[in-house]
Design an enzyme around this catalytic site. Structure first.
Site, mmCIF file in Angstrom:
data_model
loop_
_atom_site.group_PDB
_atom_site.id
_atom_site.type_symbol
_atom_site.label_atom_id
_atom_site.label_comp_id
_atom_site.label_asym_id
_atom_site.label_seq_id
_atom_site.Cartn_x
_atom_site.Cartn_y
_atom_site.Cartn_z
ATOM 1 N N SER A 144 38.538 45.472 30.992
ATOM 2 C CA SER A 144 39.603 46.227 31.668
ATOM 3 C C SER A 144 40.195 47.268 30.727
ATOM 4 O O SER A 144 40.256 47.058 29.512
ATOM 5 C CB SER A 144 40.718 45.284 32.101
ATOM 6 O OG SER A 144 41.839 46.034 32.551
ATOM 7 N N TYR A 156 46.870 38.472 30.265
ATOM 8 C CA TYR A 156 45.642 38.998 30.876
ATOM 9 C C TYR A 156 45.002 40.043 29.954
ATOM 10 O O TYR A 156 43.785 40.012 29.703
ATOM 11 C CB TYR A 156 45.980 39.603 32.242
ATOM 12 C CG TYR A 156 44.871 40.379 32.904
ATOM 13 C CD1 TYR A 156 43.811 39.733 33.538
ATOM 14 C CD2 TYR A 156 44.886 41.775 32.909
ATOM 15 C CE1 TYR A 156 42.808 40.454 34.158
ATOM 16 C CE2 TYR A 156 43.882 42.506 33.529
ATOM 17 C CZ TYR A 156 42.842 41.838 34.154
ATOM 18 O OH TYR A 156 41.839 42.560 34.762
HETATM 19 P P1 NDP Z 1 38.934 40.200 42.879
HETATM 20 O O1 NDP Z 1 40.178 39.421 42.767
HETATM 21 O O2 NDP Z 1 38.777 41.189 43.990
HETATM 22 O O3 NDP Z 1 37.659 39.207 42.908
HETATM 23 C C1 NDP Z 1 37.577 38.200 41.956
HETATM 24 C C2 NDP Z 1 36.244 37.492 42.062
HETATM 25 O O4 NDP Z 1 36.171 36.525 41.018
HETATM 26 C C3 NDP Z 1 36.068 36.741 43.355
HETATM 27 O O5 NDP Z 1 34.708 36.721 43.684
HETATM 28 C C4 NDP Z 1 36.556 35.340 42.983
HETATM 29 O O6 NDP Z 1 35.961 34.330 43.795
HETATM 30 C C5 NDP Z 1 36.090 35.219 41.554
HETATM 31 N N1 NDP Z 1 36.947 34.318 40.777
HETATM 32 C C6 NDP Z 1 38.194 34.553 40.314
HETATM 33 N N2 NDP Z 1 38.671 33.469 39.688
HETATM 34 C C7 NDP Z 1 37.699 32.525 39.759
HETATM 35 C C8 NDP Z 1 37.584 31.185 39.297
HETATM 36 N N3 NDP Z 1 38.582 30.554 38.647
HETATM 37 N N4 NDP Z 1 36.425 30.522 39.541
HETATM 38 C C9 NDP Z 1 35.420 31.126 40.192
HETATM 39 N N5 NDP Z 1 35.478 32.374 40.661
HETATM 40 C C10 NDP Z 1 36.597 33.069 40.441
HETATM 41 O O7 NDP Z 1 38.772 40.918 41.451
HETATM 42 P P2 NDP Z 1 38.199 42.373 41.068
HETATM 43 O O8 NDP Z 1 36.963 42.653 41.807
HETATM 44 O O9 NDP Z 1 39.319 43.324 41.105
HETATM 45 O O10 NDP Z 1 37.877 42.123 39.528
HETATM 46 C C11 NDP Z 1 36.554 41.978 39.022
HETATM 47 C C12 NDP Z 1 36.613 42.174 37.531
HETATM 48 O O11 NDP Z 1 37.093 43.477 37.236
HETATM 49 C C13 NDP Z 1 37.541 41.206 36.810
HETATM 50 O O12 NDP Z 1 36.971 40.844 35.570
HETATM 51 C C14 NDP Z 1 38.787 42.040 36.591
HETATM 52 O O13 NDP Z 1 39.538 41.552 35.502
HETATM 53 C C15 NDP Z 1 38.179 43.383 36.328
HETATM 54 N N6 NDP Z 1 39.068 44.523 36.525
HETATM 55 C C16 NDP Z 1 39.567 44.835 37.761
HETATM 56 C C17 NDP Z 1 40.371 45.945 37.904
HETATM 57 C C18 NDP Z 1 40.934 46.353 39.205
HETATM 58 O O14 NDP Z 1 41.699 47.320 39.233
HETATM 59 N N7 NDP Z 1 40.613 45.705 40.311
HETATM 60 C C19 NDP Z 1 40.737 46.777 36.754
HETATM 61 C C20 NDP Z 1 40.153 46.370 35.513
HETATM 62 C C21 NDP Z 1 39.356 45.281 35.426
HETATM 63 P P3 NDP Z 1 36.883 33.395 44.788
HETATM 64 O O15 NDP Z 1 37.589 34.311 45.700
HETATM 65 O O16 NDP Z 1 35.931 32.496 45.483
HETATM 66 O O17 NDP Z 1 37.808 32.668 43.856
#
Ligand code: NDP
Length: 252
Positions: A144, A156
């Protein structure tokens, strides 16, 4: 389809948001994709269905990261999905943000949980993946921009900083096998993670656009295409790097 025919890929958190877009695009290039999720089975099924409707191959794997035995559960699911096939591409994408874990309000519990999901899980998933990975494999970590710009969600941000450091040392250790390890670092992207402040707020979208050179916030596919590049043969000479994929966020 494209250059990833015959390859296997696992995308953690591949069910929603950025991970979903990564899973869809890897599958469109011909990879057999394991769509990992934690809780939201309907979202994982929908992602698999979208991939299959487009002519790709995918299956869903559940493992709640941060829980006891999470890595064992994940790899049992992968084995069920593709048997003895070697692994080619690992995308460590799953993570969560805790808006309460600020310098004033963080607790040892919120710290432990953020680091368990965002740092411990990718470390031990990678450790387990490496012996299954073909030489020439690909690891992409999704970090990120909060690793370089300040944010109230300090724990985070610390967890993502750890992931950047992980990439560099891991890349050095795996180079002799031709395995590349890189970080894709998104900026502000429209996913459920930001829905509380970005998705339904024209004001928030305008202020993000104003601090972004390309004049808008990111979409999952904007990030996914960079991940697919690192996973491809075209990226064979790039390792240990962090790429900011953010439309020119806070350039000046
Ligand atoms: P979302 O919240 O949209 O999706 C998260 C995904 O991760 C889901 O598939 C969820 O599955 C899974 N997940 C989260 N926690 C767990 C857990 N404890 N166990 C298993 N699965 C888990 O996130 P984003 O798409 O926004 O983020 C994706 C990546 O990008 C992350 O690493 C985030 O930190 C990074 N990021 C995002 C930004 C943004 O602006 N959106 C900016 C910078 C970085 P389920 O729903 O089944 O739990």
């Amino acid at each position: 389809s494209g250059g990833l025919e015959g390859r296997t890929a696992v995308v953690t958190g591949g069910s929603r948001g950025i991970g979903r877009s990564i899973a869809e695009r890897l599958a469109a290039e011909g990879a057999l994709v394991a769509v990992h999720y934690g809780n939201d089975e309907a979202a994982a099924r929908a992602t698999v269905a979208t991939i299959e409707e487009a002519g790709g191959q995918a299956f869903a794997v559940r493992a709640l990261l941060g829980a006891d035995g999470d890595v064992d559960t994940l790899f049992a699911g992968l084995r069920a999905g593709w048997g003895d096939r070697p692994l080619d591409i690992l995308v460590n994408n799953a993570a969560f943000i805790d808006y309460g874990a600020t310098i004033d309000k963080a607790t040892p519990e919120s710290y432990e949980r953020l680091f368990a999901v965002n740092v411990r899980a990718p470390l031990f998933i990678t450790q387990r993946a490496l012996p299954l990975m073909r030489d020439g494999g690909r690891i992409v970590n999704v970090s990120s921009g909060v690793t370089w710009f300040a944010t109230p969600e300090i724990v985070y941000a610390m967890s993502k900083g750890a992931l950047n450091v992980f990439t560099r040392s891991l890349a050095n250790s795996q180079g002799s096998r031709g395995i590349t390890v890189n970080t894709v670092s998104p900026g502000i992207t429209d996913t459920d993670m930001n829905m509380n402040w970005l998705r339904d707020s024209a004001d928030a979208q305008r202020s993000v656009a104003a601090m972004t050179a390309l004049g808008r916030h990111g979409r999952p596919a904007d990030v996914a295409d960079a991940v697919v590049f690192f996973a491809s043969d075209d990226a064979r000479w790039i390792t240990g790097q962090t790429l900011e994929v953010n439309g020119g966020l806070l350039l000046g």
